[in-house]
Write a protein that holds these residues in place. Structure first.
Motif, mmCIF file in Angstrom:
data_model
loop_
_atom_site.group_PDB
_atom_site.id
_atom_site.type_symbol
_atom_site.label_atom_id
_atom_site.label_comp_id
_atom_site.label_asym_id
_atom_site.label_seq_id
_atom_site.Cartn_x
_atom_site.Cartn_y
_atom_site.Cartn_z
ATOM 1 N N VAL A 103 -2.552 7.533 -11.108
ATOM 2 C CA VAL A 103 -3.212 6.248 -10.886
ATOM 3 C C VAL A 103 -3.266 5.422 -12.170
ATOM 4 C CG1 VAL A 103 -5.355 5.114 -10.165
ATOM 5 C CG2 VAL A 103 -4.578 7.174 -8.983
ATOM 6 N N ALA A 104 -3.667 6.036 -13.269
ATOM 7 C CA ALA A 104 -3.849 5.296 -14.520
ATOM 8 C C ALA A 104 -2.546 4.674 -15.025
ATOM 9 C CB ALA A 104 -4.450 6.203 -15.586
ATOM 10 N N ARG A 105 -1.421 5.324 -14.788
ATOM 11 C CA ARG A 105 -0.132 4.815 -15.285
ATOM 12 C C ARG A 105 0.556 3.868 -14.307
ATOM 13 N NH1 ARG A 105 0.936 10.506 -17.231
ATOM 14 N NH2 ARG A 105 1.725 10.696 -15.134
ATOM 15 N N THR A 106 -0.001 3.718 -13.121
ATOM 16 C CA THR A 106 0.615 2.841 -12.129
ATOM 17 C C THR A 106 0.032 1.436 -12.276
ATOM 18 O OG1 THR A 106 0.924 4.686 -10.601
ATOM 19 C CG2 THR A 106 1.032 2.475 -9.674
ATOM 20 N N THR A 107 0.901 0.483 -12.533
ATOM 21 C CA THR A 107 0.480 -0.909 -12.711
ATOM 22 C C THR A 107 0.857 -1.721 -11.478
ATOM 23 O OG1 THR A 107 2.602 -1.554 -13.677
ATOM 24 C CG2 THR A 107 0.897 -0.707 -15.198
ATOM 25 N N ILE A 165 4.094 -1.182 -8.965
ATOM 26 C CA ILE A 165 3.936 -1.147 -7.505
ATOM 27 C C ILE A 165 4.861 -2.175 -6.861
ATOM 28 C CG2 ILE A 165 2.344 -1.637 -5.597
ATOM 29 C CD1 ILE A 165 0.107 -0.479 -7.493
ATOM 30 N N CYS A 166 4.911 -3.369 -7.442
ATOM 31 C CA CYS A 166 5.798 -4.408 -6.914
ATOM 32 C C CYS A 166 7.263 -3.978 -7.016
ATOM 33 C CB CYS A 166 5.570 -5.723 -7.647
ATOM 34 S SG CYS A 166 3.967 -6.470 -7.266
ATOM 35 N N ALA A 167 7.613 -3.336 -8.120
ATOM 36 C CA ALA A 167 8.989 -2.848 -8.275
ATOM 37 C C ALA A 167 9.289 -1.786 -7.219
ATOM 38 C CB ALA A 167 9.189 -2.275 -9.678
ATOM 39 N N GLU A 168 8.328 -0.901 -6.979
ATOM 40 C CA GLU A 168 8.495 0.142 -5.947
ATOM 41 C C GLU A 168 8.687 -0.476 -4.570
ATOM 42 O OE1 GLU A 168 8.655 4.098 -4.562
ATOM 43 O OE2 GLU A 168 8.412 3.527 -6.658
ATOM 44 N N ALA A 169 7.947 -1.560 -4.309
ATOM 45 C CA ALA A 169 8.019 -2.230 -2.998
ATOM 46 C C ALA A 169 9.191 -3.199 -2.903
ATOM 47 C CB ALA A 169 6.714 -2.977 -2.727
ATOM 48 N N GLY A 170 9.777 -3.549 -4.052
ATOM 49 C CA GLY A 170 10.879 -4.509 -4.048
ATOM 50 C C GLY A 170 10.424 -5.930 -3.787
ATOM 51 N N VAL A 190 0.839 -1.202 0.000
ATOM 52 C CA VAL A 190 0.000 0.000 0.000
ATOM 53 C C VAL A 190 0.875 1.253 0.000
ATOM 54 C CG1 VAL A 190 -1.627 1.361 1.385
ATOM 55 C CG2 VAL A 190 -2.035 -1.074 1.019
ATOM 56 N N GLU A 191 1.888 1.280 0.837
ATOM 57 C CA GLU A 191 2.782 2.450 0.880
ATOM 58 C C GLU A 191 3.504 2.633 -0.455
ATOM 59 O OE1 GLU A 191 5.264 1.886 4.307
ATOM 60 O OE2 GLU A 191 3.623 2.349 5.699
ATOM 61 N N ALA A 192 3.911 1.527 -1.060
ATOM 62 C CA ALA A 192 4.570 1.602 -2.370
ATOM 63 C C ALA A 192 3.591 2.112 -3.426
ATOM 64 C CB ALA A 192 5.110 0.228 -2.763
ATOM 65 N N ALA A 193 2.353 1.657 -3.358
ATOM 66 C CA ALA A 193 1.330 2.110 -4.309
ATOM 67 C C ALA A 193 1.083 3.604 -4.164
ATOM 68 C CB ALA A 193 0.032 1.328 -4.093
ATOM 69 N N ILE A 194 1.013 4.084 -2.943
ATOM 70 C CA ILE A 194 0.794 5.517 -2.715
ATOM 71 C C ILE A 194 1.955 6.325 -3.291
ATOM 72 C CG2 ILE A 194 0.632 7.306 -0.926
ATOM 73 C CD1 ILE A 194 -0.987 5.179 0.730
ATOM 74 N N ARG A 195 3.170 5.876 -3.049
ATOM 75 C CA ARG A 195 4.339 6.576 -3.604
ATOM 76 C C ARG A 195 4.309 6.576 -5.130
ATOM 77 N NH1 ARG A 195 6.979 3.526 0.273
ATOM 78 N NH2 ARG A 195 7.908 2.166 -1.315
ATOM 79 N N ALA A 196 4.062 5.404 -5.715
ATOM 80 C CA ALA A 196 4.069 5.272 -7.174
ATOM 81 C C ALA A 196 2.938 6.081 -7.809
ATOM 82 C CB ALA A 196 3.955 3.799 -7.572
ATOM 83 N N LEU A 210 -6.368 -3.184 -3.817
ATOM 84 C CA LEU A 210 -5.228 -2.369 -3.394
ATOM 85 C C LEU A 210 -5.599 -0.886 -3.378
ATOM 86 C CD1 LEU A 210 -2.240 -1.997 -2.649
ATOM 87 C CD2 LEU A 210 -1.751 -1.912 -5.086
ATOM 88 N N LEU A 211 -6.324 -0.417 -4.395
ATOM 89 C CA LEU A 211 -6.743 0.989 -4.421
ATOM 90 C C LEU A 211 -7.639 1.307 -3.235
ATOM 91 C CD1 LEU A 211 -7.468 1.637 -8.206
ATOM 92 C CD2 LEU A 211 -5.427 2.209 -6.886
ATOM 93 N N GLU A 212 -8.528 0.395 -2.904
ATOM 94 C CA GLU A 212 -9.391 0.590 -1.747
ATOM 95 C C GLU A 212 -8.566 0.722 -0.469
ATOM 96 O OE1 GLU A 212 -13.589 -1.260 -0.104
ATOM 97 O OE2 GLU A 212 -12.570 -2.198 -1.792
ATOM 98 N N ALA A 213 -7.560 -0.135 -0.328
ATOM 99 C CA ALA A 213 -6.683 -0.071 0.846
ATOM 100 C C ALA A 213 -5.881 1.225 0.852
ATOM 101 C CB ALA A 213 -5.745 -1.284 0.861
ATOM 102 N N ALA A 214 -5.473 1.700 -0.317
ATOM 103 C CA ALA A 214 -4.711 2.951 -0.404
ATOM 104 C C ALA A 214 -5.577 4.133 0.018
ATOM 105 C CB ALA A 214 -4.175 3.161 -1.818
ATOM 106 N N ILE A 215 -6.810 4.192 -0.478
ATOM 107 C CA ILE A 215 -7.727 5.275 -0.107
ATOM 108 C C ILE A 215 -7.951 5.280 1.406
ATOM 109 C CG2 ILE A 215 -10.139 6.047 -0.246
ATOM 110 C CD1 ILE A 215 -10.074 5.035 -3.208
ATOM 111 N N GLU A 216 -8.192 4.103 1.946
ATOM 112 C CA GLU A 216 -8.437 3.982 3.389
ATOM 113 C C GLU A 216 -7.208 4.412 4.191
ATOM 114 O OE1 GLU A 216 -9.357 0.343 6.404
ATOM 115 O OE2 GLU A 216 -10.528 0.407 4.554
ATOM 116 N N THR A 217 -6.036 4.012 3.740
ATOM 117 C CA THR A 217 -4.795 4.360 4.441
ATOM 118 C C THR A 217 -4.552 5.861 4.429
ATOM 119 O OG1 THR A 217 -3.802 2.213 3.973
ATOM 120 C CG2 THR A 217 -2.287 4.023 4.460
ATOM 121 N N ILE A 218 -4.709 6.476 3.269
ATOM 122 C CA ILE A 218 -4.490 7.921 3.160
ATOM 123 C C ILE A 218 -5.439 8.665 4.093
ATOM 124 C CG2 ILE A 218 -4.750 9.915 1.628
ATOM 125 C CD1 ILE A 218 -3.800 8.030 -0.668
ATOM 126 N N THR A 219 -6.722 8.326 4.042
ATOM 127 C CA THR A 219 -7.707 9.012 4.882
ATOM 128 C C THR A 219 -7.446 8.756 6.356
ATOM 129 O OG1 THR A 219 -9.327 8.809 3.098
ATOM 130 C CG2 THR A 219 -10.178 9.367 5.279
#
Length: 197
Positions: free
Chosen positions: A26-30, A34-39, A14-20, A55-64
């Motif tokens: 959002v549209a360009r992030t695959t 995300i996996c590459a960002e997270a290693g 989730v943290e990697a997705a938010i960074r990416a 994952l997007l749902e978890a990202a929205i929830e985490t940010i809020t």
């Protein structure tokens, strides 16, 4: 790759997705990016999330949740209700000005969810979470100040969520800090009026 509990892997993704998504949109992030960002490998993603939607749902929830936790921890009883309200608004606003990209991401997530078939419910859930978070904040401020809102908490929460959302977007577009400060003062006055009746 070191083994770690799945909850920790989910948080890492989730943290990697938010960074990416903050960086690339959002549209360009695959899922691969995300996996590459997270290693981590793609198989780790599929082990932790059933889909990009999850994952997007978890990202929205985490940010809020992060915004809410930051503001709630800063709610301190000021000399007046207005000072208490204004202090809470300031805490949120300091994050907007320090991390505008993350706040732009929230609008990008909304637009993506509204345009992508099958994702529409994510935008609704995002805005319902905003209102629920605003209600928690109104109740917390009321508790700290010993004030029972005269207007129903749900009404005040919807106003607060809409006002903050609009002001944030306006600031991201115009970048006018002085105007935003004036609007925050006005918003604090209005919230006090709604709470005190």
């Amino acid at each position: 790759m070191a083994r770690m509990p799945s909850a920790e892997r989910r948080r890492q993704l989730v943290e990697a997705a938010i960074r990416a998504m903050t960086r690339d949109g959002v549209a360009r992030t695959t899922t691969r990016s995300i996996c590459a960002e997270a290693g981590v490998s793609l198989s780790v993603f599929h082990y932790c999330f059933e889909s990009k939607q999850a994952l997007l749902e978890a990202a929205i929830e985490t940010i809020t949740d992060n915004y809410v936790a930051r503001v709630m921890s800063a709610v301190e009883p000021g000399a007046t209700l207005r000072e208490t309200v204004r202090g809470a608004l300031r805490t949120y606003w300091d994050h907007v000005t320090a991390h505008p990209g993350e706040h732009m991401l929230t609008y990008d997530l909304t637009q993506y969810a509204l345009r992508e078939p099958g994702f529409e419910h994510l935008a609704r859930a995002q805005y319902e979470q905003y209102v629920a978070s605003a209600a928690d904040l109104v109740e917390r401020v009321g508790t700290v100040r010993g004030v029972e809102p005269k207007v129903p908490v749900g009404v005040v929460a919807r106003y607060l969520a809409a006002a903050i959302d609009g002001l944030t977007l306006q600031f991201l577009v115009l970048g006018d800090k002085d105007a935003a400060d004036g609007h925050l003062d006005l918003m604090a006055d209005q919230l006090v009026a709604l709470m005190e009746g």
